[in-house]
Motif scaffolding. Sequence first.
Motif, PDB file in Angstrom:
ATOM      1  N   ASP A 175      14.127 -20.165  47.060  1.00 39.36           N
ATOM      2  CA  ASP A 175      15.155 -19.152  46.857  1.00 39.36           C
ATOM      3  C   ASP A 175      16.051 -19.620  45.708  1.00 39.36           C
ATOM      4  O   ASP A 175      15.969 -20.773  45.263  1.00 39.36           O
ATOM      5  CB  ASP A 175      15.940 -18.869  48.144  1.00 39.36           C
ATOM      6  CG  ASP A 175      16.731 -20.066  48.663  1.00 39.36           C
ATOM      7  OD1 ASP A 175      17.285 -20.852  47.853  1.00 39.36           O
ATOM      8  OD2 ASP A 175      16.814 -20.222  49.889  1.00 39.36           O
ATOM      9  N   GLU A 176      16.891 -18.740  45.223  1.00 42.26           N
ATOM     10  CA  GLU A 176      17.713 -19.043  44.040  1.00 42.26           C
ATOM     11  C   GLU A 176      18.587 -20.273  44.236  1.00 42.26           C
ATOM     12  O   GLU A 176      18.717 -21.102  43.326  1.00 42.26           O
ATOM     13  CB  GLU A 176      18.586 -17.834  43.676  1.00 42.26           C
ATOM     14  CG  GLU A 176      17.811 -16.634  43.190  1.00 42.26           C
ATOM     15  CD  GLU A 176      17.180 -16.836  41.823  1.00 42.26           C
ATOM     16  OE1 GLU A 176      17.644 -17.680  41.043  1.00 42.26           O
ATOM     17  OE2 GLU A 176      16.187 -16.142  41.546  1.00 42.26           O
ATOM     18  N   GLN A 177      19.211 -20.404  45.404  1.00 39.98           N
ATOM     19  CA  GLN A 177      20.118 -21.530  45.646  1.00 39.98           C
ATOM     20  C   GLN A 177      19.379 -22.865  45.628  1.00 39.98           C
ATOM     21  O   GLN A 177      19.824 -23.826  45.011  1.00 39.98           O
ATOM     22  CB  GLN A 177      20.868 -21.359  46.973  1.00 39.98           C
ATOM     23  CG  GLN A 177      21.878 -22.471  47.221  1.00 39.98           C
ATOM     24  CD  GLN A 177      22.936 -22.551  46.145  1.00 39.98           C
ATOM     25  OE1 GLN A 177      23.616 -21.566  45.853  1.00 39.98           O
ATOM     26  NE2 GLN A 177      23.087 -23.707  45.517  1.00 39.98           N
TER      27      GLN A 177
ATOM     28  N   MET B 214      11.613 -14.572  43.324  1.00 34.20           N
ATOM     29  CA  MET B 214      11.996 -15.923  43.691  1.00 34.20           C
ATOM     30  C   MET B 214      11.333 -16.908  42.735  1.00 34.20           C
ATOM     31  O   MET B 214      10.150 -16.787  42.451  1.00 34.20           O
ATOM     32  CB  MET B 214      11.583 -16.205  45.138  1.00 34.20           C
ATOM     33  CG  MET B 214      12.411 -15.383  46.130  1.00 34.20           C
ATOM     34  SD  MET B 214      12.010 -15.556  47.886  1.00 34.20           S
ATOM     35  CE  MET B 214      12.089 -17.264  48.172  1.00 34.20           C
ATOM     36  N   PRO B 215      12.093 -17.875  42.259  1.00 33.74           N
ATOM     37  CA  PRO B 215      11.549 -18.820  41.271  1.00 33.74           C
ATOM     38  C   PRO B 215      10.631 -19.864  41.904  1.00 33.74           C
ATOM     39  O   PRO B 215      10.711 -20.146  43.100  1.00 33.74           O
ATOM     40  CB  PRO B 215      12.807 -19.480  40.694  1.00 33.74           C
ATOM     41  CG  PRO B 215      13.834 -19.345  41.761  1.00 33.74           C
ATOM     42  CD  PRO B 215      13.520 -18.080  42.507  1.00 33.74           C
TER      43      PRO B 215
ATOM     44  N   TYR C 291      16.525 -23.475  44.173  1.00 31.74           N
ATOM     45  CA  TYR C 291      16.074 -23.703  42.794  1.00 31.74           C
ATOM     46  C   TYR C 291      17.222 -24.291  41.967  1.00 31.74           C
ATOM     47  O   TYR C 291      17.026 -25.245  41.207  1.00 31.74           O
ATOM     48  CB  TYR C 291      15.559 -22.418  42.160  1.00 31.74           C
ATOM     49  CG  TYR C 291      15.098 -22.632  40.743  1.00 31.74           C
ATOM     50  CD1 TYR C 291      13.803 -23.056  40.476  1.00 31.74           C
ATOM     51  CD2 TYR C 291      15.964 -22.445  39.668  1.00 31.74           C
ATOM     52  CE1 TYR C 291      13.374 -23.286  39.179  1.00 31.74           C
ATOM     53  CE2 TYR C 291      15.546 -22.675  38.368  1.00 31.74           C
ATOM     54  CZ  TYR C 291      14.264 -23.092  38.129  1.00 31.74           C
ATOM     55  OH  TYR C 291      13.853 -23.329  36.840  1.00 31.74           O
ATOM     56  N   GLU C 292      18.405 -23.726  42.114  1.00 33.30           N
ATOM     57  CA  GLU C 292      19.577 -24.237  41.387  1.00 33.30           C
ATOM     58  C   GLU C 292      19.897 -25.671  41.804  1.00 33.30           C
ATOM     59  O   GLU C 292      20.270 -26.488  40.960  1.00 33.30           O
ATOM     60  CB  GLU C 292      20.790 -23.334  41.601  1.00 33.30           C
ATOM     61  CG  GLU C 292      20.705 -22.029  40.846  1.00 33.30           C
ATOM     62  CD  GLU C 292      20.569 -22.221  39.337  1.00 33.30           C
ATOM     63  OE1 GLU C 292      21.279 -23.076  38.760  1.00 33.30           O
ATOM     64  OE2 GLU C 292      19.730 -21.532  38.737  1.00 33.30           O
TER      65      GLU C 292
ATOM     66  N   GLN D  33       7.574 -22.116  45.861  1.00 29.31           N
ATOM     67  CA  GLN D  33       8.503 -21.003  45.698  1.00 29.31           C
ATOM     68  C   GLN D  33       9.791 -21.325  46.438  1.00 29.31           C
ATOM     69  O   GLN D  33       9.768 -21.757  47.591  1.00 29.31           O
ATOM     70  CB  GLN D  33       7.889 -19.716  46.238  1.00 29.31           C
ATOM     71  CG  GLN D  33       8.677 -18.489  45.876  1.00 29.31           C
ATOM     72  CD  GLN D  33       7.943 -17.228  46.276  1.00 29.31           C
ATOM     73  OE1 GLN D  33       7.512 -17.096  47.405  1.00 29.31           O
ATOM     74  NE2 GLN D  33       7.800 -16.319  45.326  1.00 29.31           N
TER      75      GLN D  33
ATOM     76  N   SER E  43      17.272 -27.833  40.067  1.00 30.19           N
ATOM     77  CA  SER E  43      17.538 -27.823  38.629  1.00 30.19           C
ATOM     78  C   SER E  43      18.755 -28.670  38.271  1.00 30.19           C
ATOM     79  O   SER E  43      18.720 -29.471  37.330  1.00 30.19           O
ATOM     80  CB  SER E  43      17.733 -26.380  38.159  1.00 30.19           C
ATOM     81  OG  SER E  43      18.026 -26.338  36.798  1.00 30.19           O
TER      82      SER E  43
END
Length: 184
Positions: free
Chosen positions: A83-85, A1-2, A87-88, A81, A91
């Motif tokens: 989750d991918e969604q 996880m990013p 983070y997107e 930290q 971003s």
Amino acid sequence: MPNIYVLLTRSQSLLSRMIHRLTGDSFTHVSLALDSQLQTLCSFARRYSHTPLPAGLVHEDLYSGYFDHHRYIPCRLYALQLDEQKYENVSHSVQRMMEQSAAYRYDIHGLIRCKLGMESNREKHFFCSMFVASILHNAGALDLPKKPSLMRPQDFARLVELSCVYEGRLSGLMHDRTFDPHAT
């Protein structure tokens, strides 16, 4: 996880000293980065290192400009930290705003209203903590204890979701990457 990173600092600029005196807060500026090397560091701050105005949405660089000339200032770096969604979402929001950075203005009136406990919602006007809080809140990355326009940099230090990964002088952060498990 990013992870994303939240950097708190307190410089010796006139505005920072005034905020510190009025609030007693240890940190008076907050920046957001999408990477552990802090290459994507951005915030609402001075556009030129030698003068506080004009100010707006800027890319901040630890190795040039204002930070490079003020390496002695205290700082604290936090990781969040996601989750991918989420983070997107963060971003994408940052990238979209950076692409249109000339359209955004520093909200000095909002800064004053924040100190007075009054919300501010002027379109395309932000101060540093309002920007970071808005990005994180709108992306669903973080539940805030108050509205984004009422968040101060010091408030981020109290969020349990953020993990402190570095505390010390900015110069130490520039050379110490032990907080980054991917650093070489």
